[in-house]
Design a protein around this motif. Structure first.
Motif, mmCIF file in Angstrom:
data_model
loop_
_atom_site.group_PDB
_atom_site.id
_atom_site.type_symbol
_atom_site.label_atom_id
_atom_site.label_comp_id
_atom_site.label_asym_id
_atom_site.label_seq_id
_atom_site.Cartn_x
_atom_site.Cartn_y
_atom_site.Cartn_z
ATOM 1 N N ARG A 78 56.365 41.556 2.425
ATOM 2 C CA ARG A 78 57.175 42.179 1.049
ATOM 3 C C ARG A 78 56.596 41.151 0.079
ATOM 4 N N ASP A 79 56.906 41.550 -1.156
ATOM 5 C CA ASP A 79 56.601 40.951 -2.613
ATOM 6 C C ASP A 79 57.768 40.039 -3.003
ATOM 7 N N VAL A 80 57.452 39.218 -3.745
ATOM 8 C CA VAL A 80 58.447 38.410 -4.335
ATOM 9 C C VAL A 80 59.173 39.163 -5.287
ATOM 10 N N THR A 81 60.583 39.224 -5.376
ATOM 11 C CA THR A 81 61.485 39.873 -6.263
ATOM 12 C C THR A 81 62.451 38.501 -7.035
ATOM 13 N N LEU A 96 55.966 36.607 -9.448
ATOM 14 C CA LEU A 96 56.989 37.941 -9.192
ATOM 15 C C LEU A 96 56.145 38.916 -9.022
ATOM 16 N N GLY A 97 56.304 39.793 -8.021
ATOM 17 C CA GLY A 97 55.637 40.867 -7.722
ATOM 18 C C GLY A 97 54.350 40.636 -6.877
ATOM 19 N N LYS A 98 54.033 39.375 -6.540
ATOM 20 C CA LYS A 98 52.971 39.043 -5.576
ATOM 21 C C LYS A 98 53.535 39.123 -4.147
ATOM 22 N N ASN A 99 52.409 39.103 -3.177
ATOM 23 C CA ASN A 99 52.998 39.044 -1.782
ATOM 24 C C ASN A 99 53.676 37.593 -1.441
ATOM 25 N N ALA A 101 54.073 35.831 1.253
ATOM 26 C CA ALA A 101 53.463 34.888 2.205
ATOM 27 C C ALA A 101 52.232 34.103 1.208
ATOM 28 N N GLU A 102 51.599 34.967 0.415
ATOM 29 C CA GLU A 102 50.429 34.337 -0.043
ATOM 30 C C GLU A 102 50.975 33.345 -1.394
ATOM 31 N N ALA A 103 52.265 34.102 -2.017
ATOM 32 C CA ALA A 103 52.814 33.128 -3.352
ATOM 33 C C ALA A 103 53.452 31.991 -2.631
ATOM 34 N N SER A 104 53.626 31.725 -1.507
ATOM 35 C CA SER A 104 54.156 30.406 -0.987
ATOM 36 C C SER A 104 53.201 29.476 -0.336
ATOM 37 N N ILE A 105 52.069 29.911 -0.193
ATOM 38 C CA ILE A 105 51.054 29.132 0.600
ATOM 39 C C ILE A 105 50.498 27.613 -0.110
#
Length: 343
Positions: A78-81, A96-99, A101-105
């Motif tokens: 899912r993407d960040v909302t 916002l709008g990015k994946n 998991a990748e946004a959290s790493i």
């Protein structure tokens, strides 16, 4: 609970041959003093999958990384909302709008450079049995009941510790399937040290005891009959949290998503419709349903903290784990454990 026996903690089952570096000993000094060197070594070899980087997923990720496991795989398609900003502190607002998991790493890696952290953006529903075999612990959030049943069956076949959990608004739950789980507890007893004919004197002696718990599969929760007289009595004491869990899981199964603020009025009607199909539906008041949108930070912290604590206890084999369902009731702000399907 199975048989118990005194054990030598240096001979506990598990891989404790790994040696911690001087840096690790310094970093984990407080934890080593809390639960012991052998427990920390077990954590150091553990590989954990965390699927679902919502607020509760972020909370679990933080605590597991700080505990000092070997590796953590963050999985989310899912993407960040905007809803994530209520509780998901690993993903920056610029993501916002990015994946998810990748946004959290990046922030996850900053928590503990000793832990190997990677991201996976493929849907968990597309993962086969071989994928899960890479891990010692699998943690699933944000999945449907059918997907939880599939993954739990895989974990049972491969002797992998399985956890599930979720938060809806201010309500949440966790579930554990550890199959046959052995652990040790420190049992304190008073020992008489006075001589005969003297005033009785005692001292507190701590003994390490090994125990075993047998956990049923997630299927036991899905099949649980809430109409039984035993559960009807429990309702008066613990409240309708288990019914609410069923309602929210059915909503997710039907619509492929959770209740959303963007469609709040329509979703409330659907929640009421689903609720009315359950026994004791009147116990789920409007207040319960109105507070089941998004994931609220304090609830994610409480439920995610409990879930992470259970994972750490399981990996270290230290102290008794919750068996097997934890429910957090937002109306009373209390959590309680239901042993579903446990003999």
């Amino acid at each position: 609970m199975g048989e118990q026996m005194e054990v030598d903690t240096t001979k506990e089952n598990g891989n404790t041959e790994v040696e911690l570096t001087e840096t690790e000993n310094e970093l984990y000094d407080r934890q080593i003093r809390l639960w012991g060197l052998e427990s920390q070594k077990r954590l150091r070899t553990a590989k954990v999958l965390i699927s679902g980087l919502s607020g509760i997923g972020a909370e679990v990720t933080k605590n597991i990384i700080l505990s000092g496991v070997h590796a953590v795989k963050l999985n989310d398609s899912r993407d960040v909302t905007e809803d994530d900003f209520c509780s998901q502190f690993l993903a920056p607002r610029t993501s916002l709008g990015k994946n998810r998991a990748e946004a959290s790493i990046e922030r996850a890696k900053a928590l503990n450079p000793m832990v190997e952290i990677s991201a996976d953006t493929q849907p968990i529903s597309e993962k086969d049995e071989q994928y899960f075999r890479e891990f010692d612990v699998v943690v699933i959030t944000g999945a449907t009941n059918s997907e939880l049943l599939r993954i739990d069956e895989i974990c049972r076949r491969n002797d992998i510790k399985f956890f599930a959990g979720d938060v809806w608004g201010t309500f949440g739950y966790t579930f554990a399937d550890l199959k046959d789980h052995t652990f040790v507890e420190d049992v304190a007893k008073h020992k008489v040290i006075s001589k005969p004919n003297e005033k009785v004197k005692t001292e507190l002696v701590t003994t390490t005891v090994q125990r075993e718990l047998k956990f049923p599969p997630y299927q036991a929760v899905v099949d649980f009959d809430m109409k039984t007289p035993v559960y009807q009595k429990k309702l008066k004491r613990t409240g309708p949290a288990f019914i609410l869990l069923r309602v929210l899981q059915k909503f997710r199964e039907e619509f492929g998503r959770d209740p959303s603020y963007k469609t709040r009025e329509d979703d409330l009607k659907e929640l009421q419709r689903i609720r009315d199909g359950f026994e004791n539906a009147e116990l789920i008041t409007a207040d319960y349903l109105e507070n089941c949108f998004s994931q609220i930070s304090p609830a994610a912290a409480v439920v995610g903290g409990v879930l992470a604590q259970e994972i750490i206890k399981t990996v270290t084999k230290k102290e008794a784990p919750n068996c097997n369902l934890f429910l957090f009731d937002p109306q009373t702000c209390c959590g309680f454990i239901e042993s579903i399907g446990v003999n």
